[in-house]
Write a protein that holds these residues in place. Structure first.
Motif, PDB file in Angstrom:
ATOM      1  N   ILE A   1      50.406  37.301  49.764  1.00 21.93           N
ATOM      2  CA  ILE A   1      48.828  37.290  48.127  1.00 21.93           C
ATOM      3  C   ILE A   1      48.304  35.377  49.035  1.00 21.93           C
ATOM      4  CG2 ILE A   1      48.301  35.812  46.850  1.00 21.93           C
ATOM      5  CD1 ILE A   1      48.483  39.084  46.867  1.00 21.93           C
TER       6      ILE A   1
ATOM      7  N   MET B   1      35.333  30.913  33.484  1.00 20.74           N
ATOM      8  CA  MET B   1      34.721  32.574  32.951  1.00 20.74           C
ATOM      9  C   MET B   1      36.313  32.885  32.634  1.00 20.74           C
ATOM     10  SD  MET B   1      31.708  33.481  33.764  1.00 20.74           S
ATOM     11  CE  MET B   1      31.545  34.915  34.304  1.00 20.74           C
ATOM     12  N   GLY B   2      36.879  31.709  32.238  1.00 20.47           N
ATOM     13  CA  GLY B   2      38.555  31.860  31.625  1.00 20.47           C
ATOM     14  C   GLY B   2      39.000  32.814  32.984  1.00 20.47           C
ATOM     15  N   GLU B   3      38.842  32.569  34.364  1.00 19.87           N
ATOM     16  CA  GLU B   3      40.149  33.297  35.273  1.00 19.87           C
ATOM     17  C   GLU B   3      41.521  32.585  35.387  1.00 19.87           C
ATOM     18  OE1 GLU B   3      38.172  34.193  38.989  1.00 19.87           O
ATOM     19  OE2 GLU B   3      36.551  34.745  37.776  1.00 19.87           O
TER      20      GLU B   3
ATOM     21  N   GLU C   1      43.220  31.441  33.152  1.00 17.62           N
ATOM     22  CA  GLU C   1      44.044  31.600  32.028  1.00 17.62           C
ATOM     23  C   GLU C   1      44.750  33.221  32.286  1.00 17.62           C
ATOM     24  OE1 GLU C   1      41.679  31.366  28.315  1.00 17.62           O
ATOM     25  OE2 GLU C   1      42.275  30.136  27.869  1.00 17.62           O
ATOM     26  N   ALA C   2      43.955  33.919  32.923  1.00 21.95           N
ATOM     27  CA  ALA C   2      43.910  35.427  32.910  1.00 21.95           C
ATOM     28  C   ALA C   2      45.360  35.735  35.135  1.00 21.95           C
ATOM     29  CB  ALA C   2      42.624  35.733  33.805  1.00 21.95           C
ATOM     30  N   LEU C   3      44.695  34.528  35.303  1.00 19.78           N
ATOM     31  CA  LEU C   3      45.971  34.295  36.249  1.00 19.78           C
ATOM     32  C   LEU C   3      46.897  33.508  35.434  1.00 19.78           C
ATOM     33  CD1 LEU C   3      44.604  32.180  38.828  1.00 19.78           C
ATOM     34  CD2 LEU C   3      45.627  33.873  39.621  1.00 19.78           C
ATOM     35  N   GLU C   4      47.752  32.454  34.706  1.00 20.74           N
ATOM     36  CA  GLU C   4      48.449  32.286  33.774  1.00 20.74           C
ATOM     37  C   GLU C   4      49.153  34.307  33.049  1.00 20.74           C
ATOM     38  OE1 GLU C   4      46.643  29.347  31.435  1.00 20.74           O
ATOM     39  OE2 GLU C   4      47.388  27.734  32.884  1.00 20.74           O
ATOM     40  N   ALA C   5      48.293  34.623  32.523  1.00 22.98           N
ATOM     41  CA  ALA C   5      48.712  35.612  31.263  1.00 22.98           C
ATOM     42  C   ALA C   5      49.503  36.431  32.724  1.00 22.98           C
ATOM     43  CB  ALA C   5      47.270  36.462  31.172  1.00 22.98           C
ATOM     44  N   LEU C   6      49.223  36.816  33.539  1.00 23.33           N
ATOM     45  CA  LEU C   6      49.442  37.310  34.798  1.00 23.33           C
ATOM     46  C   LEU C   6      50.770  36.888  35.346  1.00 23.33           C
ATOM     47  CD1 LEU C   6      46.700  38.583  36.837  1.00 23.33           C
ATOM     48  CD2 LEU C   6      47.877  40.012  35.088  1.00 23.33           C
ATOM     49  N   GLY C   7      50.964  35.385  34.962  1.00 21.93           N
ATOM     50  CA  GLY C   7      52.624  35.291  35.454  1.00 21.93           C
ATOM     51  C   GLY C   7      52.194  34.595  36.901  1.00 21.93           C
ATOM     52  N   ILE C   8      51.170  34.106  37.521  1.00 22.27           N
ATOM     53  CA  ILE C   8      50.651  33.359  38.637  1.00 22.27           C
ATOM     54  C   ILE C   8      50.589  31.846  38.830  1.00 22.27           C
ATOM     55  CG2 ILE C   8      48.995  33.861  40.533  1.00 22.27           C
ATOM     56  CD1 ILE C   8      48.809  36.942  40.023  1.00 22.27           C
ATOM     57  N   ASP C   9      51.066  31.246  39.079  1.00 20.01           N
ATOM     58  CA  ASP C   9      50.357  29.915  39.117  1.00 20.01           C
ATOM     59  C   ASP C   9      49.624  30.040  39.872  1.00 20.01           C
ATOM     60  OD1 ASP C   9      51.105  27.264  39.306  1.00 20.01           O
ATOM     61  OD2 ASP C   9      52.710  26.895  40.135  1.00 20.01           O
TER      62      ASP C   9
ATOM     63  N   HIS D   1      49.403  27.537  42.867  1.00 20.31           N
ATOM     64  CA  HIS D   1      49.765  27.935  43.992  1.00 20.31           C
ATOM     65  C   HIS D   1      48.721  28.888  44.510  1.00 20.31           C
ATOM     66  CE1 HIS D   1      52.976  30.535  46.105  1.00 20.31           C
ATOM     67  NE2 HIS D   1      52.503  30.217  46.437  1.00 20.31           N
ATOM     68  N   TYR D   2      48.159  29.703  42.900  1.00 23.11           N
ATOM     69  CA  TYR D   2      46.829  30.725  43.976  1.00 23.11           C
ATOM     70  C   TYR D   2      46.046  29.944  44.049  1.00 23.11           C
ATOM     71  CZ  TYR D   2      44.241  34.430  43.886  1.00 23.11           C
ATOM     72  OH  TYR D   2      43.455  35.937  44.402  1.00 23.11           O
TER      73      TYR D   2
END
Lengths: 232, 282
Positions: free
Chosen positions: B61, B148-150, B152-160, B163-164
């Protein structure tokens, strides 16, 4: 769980005393702006409670190491309201593949089978190559669901998933979450704990579910579904 | 008398109030500056930590994201760099060579080229170009994603999110500015000589490049790498900080962008000044 949720120093919901057992299906009702979203995000471990304590799977998220916290996070899914917060520069399939590739170290090719299964489960196969710009909000919301389910979480939080949708879509959400809860959505019969926030109890009215109300900063667990009041 | 006093007193109060207001303004800005520097420093350290500890995490990724940033900030800016470098070479360097020739100082051409192009203008121009084209886009993209809250959406998926979102931008911009600077220097030196040649300056290509080679020191190569990488890191960190650090509303994204550009320009020029001192010490 005993949580005081706050946003910008303002207490939104005080003294929340709530225990969720595996396999339960909770419907949290409350008027718009009552703090349901903050409550859900706090309960899902995305926000820290300003007071009290929060335990997820019996563990305090604040006390976990980074690796343990990440493991815990992948056991929880979250579907945001108003379009599911789909990543706008990715296609539907890429949105679903993202958590799989990130956590399993897979390439997009390796994640293809899982993504395909998730697309079929949420009836999005025909839209796999579309981006967020070309999708209606109700379909984006469904992409948010497929993405949250990609890692097969044990607990799924949904913030007003059916708000503003047409009757057909609302029924789809109700039926799908019912199947998710009783274990018939996934092939292996995995039961998912479902927690839905809503401003309208009537769609989620069913015997086996548990209900709670957030109103005037107060948290109240309703004993029977017949007890649920008019929210607004 | 009392009338005069009453007339003076409000004026005095006004002055005091104005002074207080001005002091507040300066004080508030100093505190804001401290907060920003503190936040950017923290973001830089966290980014370095994440980049090192998660180097092997989600390679499928993150590595394509780094390549995407290099494509965006490097390859796509290449035509612009060619144009700028050719113009720089002809206008500035060609004129300098012409001037030196007029005073019979052709032997200093190499030294002037290395000082002006390799040490100063090359890295600075490449950095400002990337800031204008990619730095601003970074703030808009990240500010919008945050609004747009993206995130928080990353955090909700456990994606740092660091890092991303941040690591690929820092690595991509650092590599891109370094690469673009190399091309910019080479093209500017060639086009500069081309201009001088067309102006019939009696300087043979062999002599020109011999002077350049003599003027270049090993420190120039090492410091060029450091300087360009640091410029890229600075631009990426400041723009990511402005886009991500504060919860933005959509209408605040444009202000965050202009603020990021101002901070980057000041930061790049200050770093450049520090490198001038380093060159003098070495």
């Amino acid at each position: 769980m005993n949580v005081v949720t706050a946003a910008r120093q303002k207490v939104l919901v005080a003294a929340v005393d709530w225990v969720v057992m595996p396999g339960e299906y909770w419907v949290i009702g409350g008027p718009h702006g009552s703090g349901k979203t903050d409550l859900l995000m706090t309960a899902a471990g995305l926000h820290r409670p300003d007071g009290g304590f929060l335990r997820l799977f019996g563990q305090d998220p604040a006390q976990l190491s980074e690796a343990e916290a990440l493991k815990q996070r992948t056991r929880i899914g979250f579907v945001f309201k108003g379009g599911g917060r789909m990543f706008v520069d990715l296609t539907v399939a890429e949105n679903i593949a993202l958590p799989l590739c990130y956590h399993h170290g897979w390439s997009t090719e390796q994640a293809r089978e899982e993504v395909q299964a998730m697309l079929e489960l949420t009836k999005l196969t025909a839209l796999a190559a579309e981006t967020a710009h070309s999708l209606r909000p109700d379909l984006r919301q469904r992409v948010g669901l497929a993405r949250a389910l990609a890692l097969k979480p044990e607990v799924l939080f949904l913030d007003e998933p059916a708000a503003g949708l047409e009757a057909g879509h609302r029924n789809w959400w109700r039926d799908f979450l019912g199947r998710l809860s009783d274990g018939s959505a996934f092939g292996a019969g995995q039961k998912t704990t479902v927690i839905v926030a809503t401003s309208d109890f009537s769609l989620w009215h069913e015997d086996k579910r548990r209900y709670a109300l957030v109103k005037d900063k107060r948290w109240q667990i309703l004993k029977e579904h017949s007890e649920y009041p008019q929210i607004d | 008398m009392s009338k005069i006093l009453s007339a003076i007193k409000p004026a005095d109060d006004l002055r005091k109030s104005a002074y207080r207001t001005y002091s507040n303004y300066v004080g508030r800005n100093l505190i804001d500056l401290y907060d920003d520097l503190h936040g950017m420093g923290a973001l830089l350290l966290i980014t370095i930590g994440v980049a090192v500890t998660k180097y092997d995490t989600a390679r499928e990724i993150v590595h394509p994201l780094v390549r995407k940033q290099i494509t965006r900030a490097g390859f796509r800016l290449f035509p612009m760099v060619v144009f700028l470098a050719a113009a720089l070479g002809m206008v500035v360097i060609g004129q300098t060579v012409l001037m030196l020739n007029r005073y019979g100082a052709q032997t200093y051409v190499g030294t002037v080229m290395v000082t002006v192009v390799v040490r100063e203008l090359g890295p600075l121009l490449a950095a400002l170009l990337v800031l204008a084209r990619i730095g601003t886009a970074n703030v808009v993209e990240l500010g919008t994603a945050r609004a747009m809250g993206e995130v928080e959406a990353l955090e909700a998926l456990g994606i740092d999110p660091i890092h991303y979102l941040v690591v690929p931008r820092v690595v991509g911009l650092a590599i891109s500015i370094f690469s673009l600077t190399i091309y910019l220097i080479l093209i500017a030196l060639f086009s500069g000589y081309l201009f001088a040649f067309l102006e019939a300056v009696p300087l043979l290509p062999g002599e020109y490049f011999r002077q350049l080679a003599n003027a270049l020191l090993w420190q120039d190569f090492v410091l060029l790498i450091f300087k360009t990488m640091i410029f890229g890191t600075l631009i990426a960190i400041v723009t990511c900080f402005e886009g991500l650090a504060h919860p933005l509303r959509l209408e605040e994204v444009s202000h965050a962008t202009t603020s990021a550009v101002s901070k980057c320009v000041v930061g790049v020029v200050l770093l450049d000044a520090i490198f001038v001192v380093v060159y003098l010490v070495l």
